[in-house]
Design an enzyme around this catalytic site. Structure first.
Site, mmCIF file in Angstrom:
data_model
loop_
_atom_site.group_PDB
_atom_site.id
_atom_site.type_symbol
_atom_site.label_atom_id
_atom_site.label_comp_id
_atom_site.label_asym_id
_atom_site.label_seq_id
_atom_site.Cartn_x
_atom_site.Cartn_y
_atom_site.Cartn_z
ATOM 1 N N ASP A 50 -19.459 -0.999 -43.515
ATOM 2 C CA ASP A 50 -19.546 -1.859 -42.237
ATOM 3 C C ASP A 50 -20.085 -0.568 -41.178
ATOM 4 O O ASP A 50 -19.117 -0.812 -39.704
ATOM 5 C CB ASP A 50 -18.610 -2.765 -42.161
ATOM 6 C CG ASP A 50 -18.733 -3.451 -42.626
ATOM 7 O OD1 ASP A 50 -18.979 -3.843 -43.903
ATOM 8 O OD2 ASP A 50 -17.517 -3.877 -43.068
ATOM 9 N N CYS A 85 -22.157 -6.458 -46.676
ATOM 10 C CA CYS A 85 -21.935 -5.433 -47.922
ATOM 11 C C CYS A 85 -23.056 -5.487 -49.266
ATOM 12 O O CYS A 85 -23.654 -5.214 -49.807
ATOM 13 C CB CYS A 85 -20.766 -5.209 -48.568
ATOM 14 S SG CYS A 85 -19.695 -5.053 -46.993
ATOM 15 N N ASP A 334 -23.977 0.536 -45.011
ATOM 16 C CA ASP A 334 -24.333 -1.161 -45.511
ATOM 17 C C ASP A 334 -24.741 -1.880 -44.626
ATOM 18 O O ASP A 334 -26.343 -2.471 -44.851
ATOM 19 C CB ASP A 334 -23.906 -1.112 -47.265
ATOM 20 C CG ASP A 334 -22.141 -1.696 -46.586
ATOM 21 O OD1 ASP A 334 -22.111 -1.101 -45.171
ATOM 22 O OD2 ASP A 334 -21.129 -2.044 -47.399
ATOM 23 N N ASN A 335 -24.325 -2.035 -43.433
ATOM 24 C CA ASN A 335 -24.438 -3.010 -42.585
ATOM 25 C C ASN A 335 -23.664 -2.041 -41.408
ATOM 26 O O ASN A 335 -22.741 -1.225 -41.391
ATOM 27 C CB ASN A 335 -24.538 -4.106 -42.696
ATOM 28 C CG ASN A 335 -23.023 -4.293 -43.632
ATOM 29 O OD1 ASN A 335 -22.467 -5.277 -44.389
ATOM 30 N ND2 ASN A 335 -21.376 -4.949 -42.437
#
Ligand SMILES: *[C@@H]1O[C@H](CO)[C@@H](O)[C@H](O)[C@H]1NC(C)=O
Ligand SMILES: *[C@@H]1O[C@H](CO)[C@@H](O)[C@H](O)[C@H]1NC(C)=O
Ligand SMILES: *[C@@H]1O[C@H](CO)[C@@H](O)[C@H](O)[C@H]1NC(C)=O
Ligand SMILES: *[C@@H]1O[C@H](CO)[C@@H](O)[C@H](O)[C@H]1NC(C)=O
Length: 591
Positions: A50, A85, A334-335
């Site tokens: 994140d 995720c 991941d993002n």
């Protein structure tokens, strides 16, 4: 440097008694040198959880700046293709879009580790291909969600020479984590900070790796700066019964950045609502809410300091082993993350730039130093990139293509590389932090979207499961506040064309991407124009294709909102429905 001396001082305390982790050069194990050791490059992959690009987190990480940004290339237009995720990690480690893995959520039935396994992906992902190529493979930290203290051996994760995974439901408990090493049972670390444990394990695997004569791949996946998550009851839908509080930094970082605040960009808690669907209905945040979210933001920056030190420690050890020059270090998340933009509570899961445009830095042999590039790259490109860097064959199943990593490749990519990103999402969005308005959970957050970045254009286009549409011109409106497809829009021309003409092209491109596979995901215009005479949006805008795009093509649409990839909810798909581009149709001939 303050950072590194702090680091060593604390490492000495935190890791006292860990024999395999030497603090002085003399205590490092002897490494095979010269012809004894393989000349194939090693890969060290650091995957945060994140981490944002747009909230400036990289500006608070001095070691990452010094060792990665200044010694490598920053891919400023790197995107995840699904901002959550587990699905994003599955796409990353398989090189496939979520609609091709069908791992679209963090938990069953649509996602999580069990879905990864049932889709056959535990036998078909990057570490296995790396082992086939002669590499030793190591992983520590979070792999996937719903990889738990009860299912970790049902079956074990394949493909790793050494592994030590964080397990649910303790993955996001910074001070109460559970790790599971190789085939051993999980070990619980109550009271110890997860980043400290992870750091120790990462250094341990690096030591193991350098003692072998094989080249190696080491992935280190810290949980920072993800929220601290505590499940309150063991219910069937754990996300709904969990508390998402700010991440917990290491104690030595808890006082840092007392004045830092979420950047007050134009889209921060705006006066007018923005977006569509549930986003458009969000209330403006109170001052108390904004203050709390600034605190949340500072805790994220502080929690990332442990990762910064980890990077320092890895680089330092690679250097002392004489391996730094022959190792690629890849750093990403991941993002992304939003806090307050569009009035959103802390979280991800949206298609906005804060959520999908994420850090990617690569350093290593031949990678330009202290450089930034604008070539468009995505997470589905990373598995092909790693195979290419080690000289292994690429796989036909890849939905992405290798990222250019040398001066000449980057120069060529500027002319030739595609300009689109395929973004997708199914299910709900969740506001983290406090539940301010009693509406933390937003259902029907199912959409397909497209980013396209060319020389003279920079758009985001989306179609939601309730058939609302968005189109933002990010060159004019970087905060994505003016939806050009809203009823009250004042703009009627784009790029010198009537707006509907541009929207029709974008819709057809999204139509291909939403069910693309392999080369079609990489060259979607070829599916629409098999002759190869259209390579980008600019070409497609030629008036001679007006009829083709505006009349002949099917439109992206949904028949209803589903929380997973349920084909018959997603509009026309098959040849019997007319001219469509699902893989397996006629156009596959040119692949
Ligand atoms: C850590 O987790 C265990 C197992 O759920 C629990 O019994 C314990 O109270 C937790 N400790 C803390 C400090 O949260
Ligand atoms: C990196 O580039 C910036 C400007 O682009 C420059 O100010 C800085 O000194 C460079 N750093 C190194 C280590 O080369
Ligand atoms: C979500 O979508 C379903 C099916 O399309 C619809 O029935 C329902 O009313 C929607 N719920 C919300 C909260 O928008
Ligand atoms: C994706 O997985 C779900 C859950 O198992 C299943 O219902 C759905 O049909 C799958 N979608 C596709 C396109 O295979």
């Amino acid at each position: 440097m303050v950072w590194s001396s702090l680091f060593w001082a604390n490492l000495g305390l935190g890791l006292a008694g860990q024999k395999s982790i030497g603090l002085t050069p003399e205590s490092l194990p002897r490494v095979p040198q010269g012809p004894e050791r393989s000349s194939q490059p090693n890969i060290v992959f650091v995957l945060t959880d994140d981490q944002d690009l747009h909230l400036d987190s990289l500006n608070y990480l001095p070691s990452i700046r010094k060792h990665l940004l200044e010694q490598g290339t920053f891919y400023k237009r790197h995107f995840c293709t699904i901002a959550l995720c587990c699905p994003s990690r599955v796409s990353l480690w398989t090189g496939k879009a979520a609609h091709n893995t069908n791992v679209t959520d963090v938990q069953p039935p649509y996602g999580g580790y069990p879905k990864f396994v049932s889709q056959g992906l535990n036998d078909d992902f990057l570490p296995i291909w790396l082992q086939d190529a002669g590499y030793n493979t190591y992983y520590t930290g979070k792999l996937f969600n719903t990889h738990t203290v009860t299912n970790y051996h049902l079956p074990y994760v394949n493909g790793f020479t050494g592994s030590d995974f964080l397990l649910d439901p303790f993955t996001y408990q910074y001070l109460n984590s559970s790790y599971q090493r190789n085939k051993d049972p999980p070990v619980h670390y109550e009271g110890k900070h997860t980043t400290e444990i992870l750091t120790e394990k990462a250094y341990g695997f690096l030591t193991d790796a350098v003692q072998e004569k094989k080249p190696f791949f080491l992935a280190v996946a810290p949980v920072a700066p993800h929220s601290n998550v505590k499940f309150l009851v063991d219910g069937p839908d754990p996300d709904l019964q969990a508390e998402f509080s700010p991440p917990i930094p290491l104690q030595r970082h808890a006082h840092l950045f007392p004045d830092a605040k979420v950047p007050r960009t134009e889209n921060f808690n705006p006066e007018e609502p923005s977006g569509v669907n549930w986003v458009k209905r969000l209330p403006r945040q109170s001052q108390e809410n904004v203050d709390y979210n600034d605190h949340f933001y500072r805790e994220r920056l502080r929690a990332l300091q442990g990762v910064d030190e980890l990077v320092e420690g890895l680089v330092d050890r690679l250097g002392r082993h004489g391996l730094l020059e022959n190792t690629y270090i890849i750093y990403t998340s991941d993002n992304g993350y939003h806090i307050g933009q569009h009035r959103l509570q802390p979280g991800k899961e949206c298609g906005f730039e804060e959520n999908i445009n994420i850090p990617l830095i690569i350093r290593g042999p031949g990678v330009p130093k202290n450089a930034t590039t604008q070539v468009v790259t995505t997470h589905t490109d990373l598995a092909p990139t790693i195979l290419k860097l080690i000289g292994a064959p690429l796989r036909a199943s890849f939905d992405g293509e290798a990222i250019p990593t040398s001066h000449s490749e980057i120069a060529k990519a500027k002319m030739k590389r595609h300009e689109h990103v395929n973004v997708e999402y199914w299910g709900f969005a969740l506001g983290e932090g406090k539940n301010w308005d009693g509406e933390r959970l937003h259902l029907n957050n199912t959409y397909k979207a497209l980013r396209i970045v060319g020389k003279s254009y920079n758009f985001f286009y989306s179609v939601w499961c309730n058939n609302e549409h968005e189109l933002y011109d990010l060159n004019q409106d970087p905060g994505q506040l003016k939806n050009l497809l809203a009823k009250n829009t004042l703009v009627d021309r784009l790029l010198g064309h009537p707006l509907p003409k541009v929207a029709a092209r974008l819709d057809s491109l999204l139509f291909v991407l939403k069910s693309c596979k392999s080369r079609t995901c990489i060259e979607p215009w070829r599916a629409l124009h098999p002759a190869g005479n259209v390579r980008n949006l600019h070409d497609a805008l030629s008036p001679r294709f007006d009829q083709f795009y505006e009349v002949q093509q099917k439109k992206v649409e949904y028949t209803r909102c589903e929380a997973g990839y349920i084909l018959d909810a997603e509009g026309p798909q098959f040849e019997k429905d007319g001219l469509v581009y699902r893989y397996g149709s006629h156009w596959a001939d040119w692949v």
